[in-house]
Design a protein around this motif. Structure first.
Motif, mmCIF file in Angstrom:
data_model
loop_
_atom_site.group_PDB
_atom_site.id
_atom_site.type_symbol
_atom_site.label_atom_id
_atom_site.label_comp_id
_atom_site.label_asym_id
_atom_site.label_seq_id
_atom_site.Cartn_x
_atom_site.Cartn_y
_atom_site.Cartn_z
ATOM 1 N N SER A 154 -11.756 24.741 57.953
ATOM 2 C CA SER A 154 -11.228 24.640 59.330
ATOM 3 C C SER A 154 -10.680 23.252 59.639
ATOM 4 O O SER A 154 -10.886 22.713 60.725
ATOM 5 N N SER A 169 -14.356 29.716 66.049
ATOM 6 C CA SER A 169 -13.642 30.498 67.053
ATOM 7 C C SER A 169 -14.446 31.748 67.395
ATOM 8 O O SER A 169 -15.288 32.196 66.617
ATOM 9 N N THR A 170 -14.205 32.289 68.564
ATOM 10 C CA THR A 170 -14.938 33.469 69.013
ATOM 11 C C THR A 170 -14.613 34.654 68.114
ATOM 12 O O THR A 170 -13.446 34.981 67.907
ATOM 13 N N ALA A 171 -15.643 35.277 67.582
ATOM 14 C CA ALA A 171 -15.458 36.434 66.708
ATOM 15 C C ALA A 171 -15.055 37.637 67.554
ATOM 16 O O ALA A 171 -15.753 37.991 68.508
ATOM 17 N N GLN A 172 -13.937 38.257 67.192
ATOM 18 C CA GLN A 172 -13.457 39.436 67.908
ATOM 19 C C GLN A 172 -13.887 40.730 67.231
ATOM 20 O O GLN A 172 -13.765 41.799 67.810
ATOM 21 N N ASN A 173 -14.356 40.612 65.979
ATOM 22 C CA ASN A 173 -14.778 41.808 65.247
ATOM 23 C C ASN A 173 -15.780 41.392 64.178
ATOM 24 O O ASN A 173 -16.067 40.205 63.995
ATOM 25 N N SER A 224 -15.560 41.439 60.979
ATOM 26 C CA SER A 224 -14.949 40.660 59.900
ATOM 27 C C SER A 224 -14.919 39.173 60.270
ATOM 28 O O SER A 224 -15.229 38.308 59.449
ATOM 29 N N GLN A 225 -14.558 38.884 61.505
ATOM 30 C CA GLN A 225 -14.532 37.491 61.954
ATOM 31 C C GLN A 225 -15.937 36.917 62.082
ATOM 32 O O GLN A 225 -16.156 35.739 61.798
ATOM 33 N N GLU A 263 -16.903 35.884 58.732
ATOM 34 C CA GLU A 263 -16.232 34.629 58.382
ATOM 35 C C GLU A 263 -16.952 33.423 58.977
ATOM 36 O O GLU A 263 -17.022 32.372 58.355
ATOM 37 N N GLN A 264 -17.498 33.565 60.195
ATOM 38 C CA GLN A 264 -18.246 32.460 60.799
ATOM 39 C C GLN A 264 -19.457 32.096 59.945
ATOM 40 O O GLN A 264 -19.723 30.916 59.714
#
Length: 184
Positions: free
Chosen positions: A33, A127-131, A133-134, A137-138
């Motif tokens: 990042s 960043s805010t996870a929207q799903n 998968s994200q 990733e966090q």
């Protein structure tokens, strides 16, 4: 002569053991990042309850030296100093703790970002996870930051799998495709 040979052999053997037992941060440097960590962080400040819980899930809660005012889980962090939150961090307190990583879910203000840079404190913004998968990733980002390279990535994947698998669903077809995570 034989006595000197044995002493030299023992000395070399001890040196080899010492150097082979030292764990070097061979997974570093890592760039994630937009920040580069040259060695594993040992003093982390979390400005988000979500990040704090994720650090705990990947086994890095022991690295925390301070948390946000809203952090109250896991129980092991409740005695740590509180240093504000992502939008109003207590910069002097954070800087005095000499962290080698700050984790947050919101970009610092330009003034705070400048102070972090002045003191060479890297800031990892999740960043805010929207799903899911994200969210995965966090976990991978945090584990890569704290464990470096491939080892960190694998640790993040394992932690994410545990969290995602714990979601209350009865079959893979019912697994949520998104979740809302409220972080401060």
């Amino acid at each position: 002569m034989k006595k000197h040979f044995v002493q030299i052999f023992c000395f070399v053997f001890v040196l080899l053991c010492l150097f082979s037992c030292q764990k070097e941060p061979d997974n570093y440097p890592v760039t994630i990042s937009g920040i580069t960590l040259y060695e594993p962080p040992t003093r982390i400040v979390s400005l988000s309850p979500l990040a704090t819980e994720q650090l705990d899930a990947i086994g890095a809660a022991a690295l925390l030296v301070a948390v946000s005012d809203s952090c109250d889980y896991p129980q092991t962090i409740t005695q740590l100093p509180k240093v504000g939150n992502a939008s109003t961090p207590q910069m002097d307190r954070i800087i005095n703790l000499e962290p080698d990583l700050v984790v947050t879910t919101q970009s610092p203000s330009p003034a705070d970002a400048q102070r972090f840079a002045l003191y060479h404190i890297p800031v990892l913004v999740l960043s805010t996870a929207q799903n899911l998968s994200q969210l995965r990733e966090q976990y991978i980002l945090l584990a890569t930051a704290t464990g470096g390279g491939i080892d960190g990535k694998l640790n993040g994947e394992r932690a994410a799998d545990l969290v995602i698998d714990a979601l209350p669903v009865t079959s893979p077809a019912q697994r949520p495709k998104a979740c809302y995570l409220a972080g401060v």
